[in-house]
Design a protein around this motif. Structure first.
Motif, PDB file in Angstrom:
ATOM      1  N   UNK A 171       3.199  -5.044  -5.936  1.00 11.91           N
ATOM      2  CA  UNK A 171       3.456  -6.422  -5.548  1.00 11.91           C
ATOM      3  C   UNK A 171       2.223  -7.116  -4.983  1.00 11.91           C
ATOM      4  N   UNK A 172       1.280  -6.386  -4.369  1.00 16.20           N
ATOM      5  CA  UNK A 172       0.057  -6.994  -3.858  1.00 16.20           C
ATOM      6  C   UNK A 172      -0.960  -5.908  -3.546  1.00 16.20           C
ATOM      7  N   UNK A 173      -2.230  -6.313  -3.345  1.00 13.96           N
ATOM      8  CA  UNK A 173      -3.311  -5.385  -3.031  1.00 13.96           C
ATOM      9  C   UNK A 173      -4.095  -5.854  -1.808  1.00 13.96           C
ATOM     10  N   UNK A 174      -3.513  -5.884  -0.607  1.00  8.48           N
ATOM     11  CA  UNK A 174      -4.307  -6.271   0.557  1.00  8.48           C
ATOM     12  C   UNK A 174      -5.336  -5.188   0.895  1.00  8.48           C
ATOM     13  N   UNK A 175      -6.495  -5.618   1.405  1.00  8.21           N
ATOM     14  CA  UNK A 175      -7.552  -4.668   1.753  1.00  8.21           C
ATOM     15  C   UNK A 175      -8.089  -4.972   3.137  1.00  8.21           C
ATOM     16  N   UNK A 176      -8.335  -3.934   3.906  1.00 12.35           N
ATOM     17  CA  UNK A 176      -8.986  -4.031   5.198  1.00 12.35           C
ATOM     18  C   UNK A 176     -10.312  -3.311   5.049  1.00 12.35           C
ATOM     19  N   UNK A 177     -11.413  -3.949   5.464  1.00 12.46           N
ATOM     20  CA  UNK A 177     -12.708  -3.300   5.297  1.00 12.46           C
ATOM     21  C   UNK A 177     -13.566  -3.452   6.544  1.00 12.46           C
ATOM     22  N   UNK A 178     -14.524  -2.557   6.677  1.00 10.05           N
ATOM     23  CA  UNK A 178     -15.497  -2.563   7.751  1.00 10.05           C
ATOM     24  C   UNK A 178     -16.867  -2.513   7.089  1.00 10.05           C
ATOM     25  N   UNK A 179     -17.775  -3.363   7.557  1.00  7.47           N
ATOM     26  CA  UNK A 179     -19.069  -3.495   6.890  1.00  7.47           C
ATOM     27  C   UNK A 179     -20.184  -3.547   7.914  1.00  7.47           C
ATOM     28  N   UNK A 180     -21.301  -2.948   7.568  1.00  4.87           N
ATOM     29  CA  UNK A 180     -22.503  -3.022   8.393  1.00  4.87           C
ATOM     30  C   UNK A 180     -23.692  -3.307   7.508  1.00  4.87           C
TER      31      UNK A 180
END
Length: 128
Positions: free
Chosen positions: A8-17
């Motif tokens: 139904x959906x593809x939410x993404x949580x990310x951390x970046x440096x």
């Protein structure tokens, strides 16, 4: 059916440096800096209809799943306007996104291939 047809959906949580080093003097109105960075993402989805998984010992119903991705990248950052209180700039990035071979539920990843990406970012900074 493929996962893409059943989610139904593809939410993404990310951390970046990221690291950048300005090669122009700090008082310049225009600036340029090479950028190197790394992003880790956690992509999740919920199935439209739950699926059944089984092992020789167990059968269970799965409603959602997730997969990790890892993205090293390089780029160039430019400062287009630099005043005492405001900075405006554009950053161009290129990198590679690697996905885990299995999802959290243990399913083989056959939907998300490793892929290259390119991004253009508009950046602003306000200094008080």
């Amino acid at each position: 059916a493929r996962l893409g047809d059943r989610r139904s959906s593809f939410p993404e949580l990310s951390l970046e440096g990221a690291l950048r080093y300005s090669v122009t003097p700090p008082h310049s109105a225009f600036g340029i800096a090479p950028v190197v960075g790394f992003r880790v993402g956690h992509l999740t989805w919920r199935y439209l209809n739950p699926i059944q998984l089984e092992t020789p010992e167990l059968i269970w119903t799965v409603h959602d799943d997730a997969i990790w991705d890892y993205s090293p990248y390089l780029g160039i950052a430019t400062t287009l306007l630099h005043t005492r209180h405001i900075e405006l700039g554009v950053t161009a990035l290129a990198g590679w996104r690697y996905y885990d071979t299995e999802s959290h539920q243990g399913l083989t990843n056959d939907l998300f291939p490793d892929t290259r990406f390119r991004e253009i970012r508009l950046e602003s900074r306000v200094v008080f």
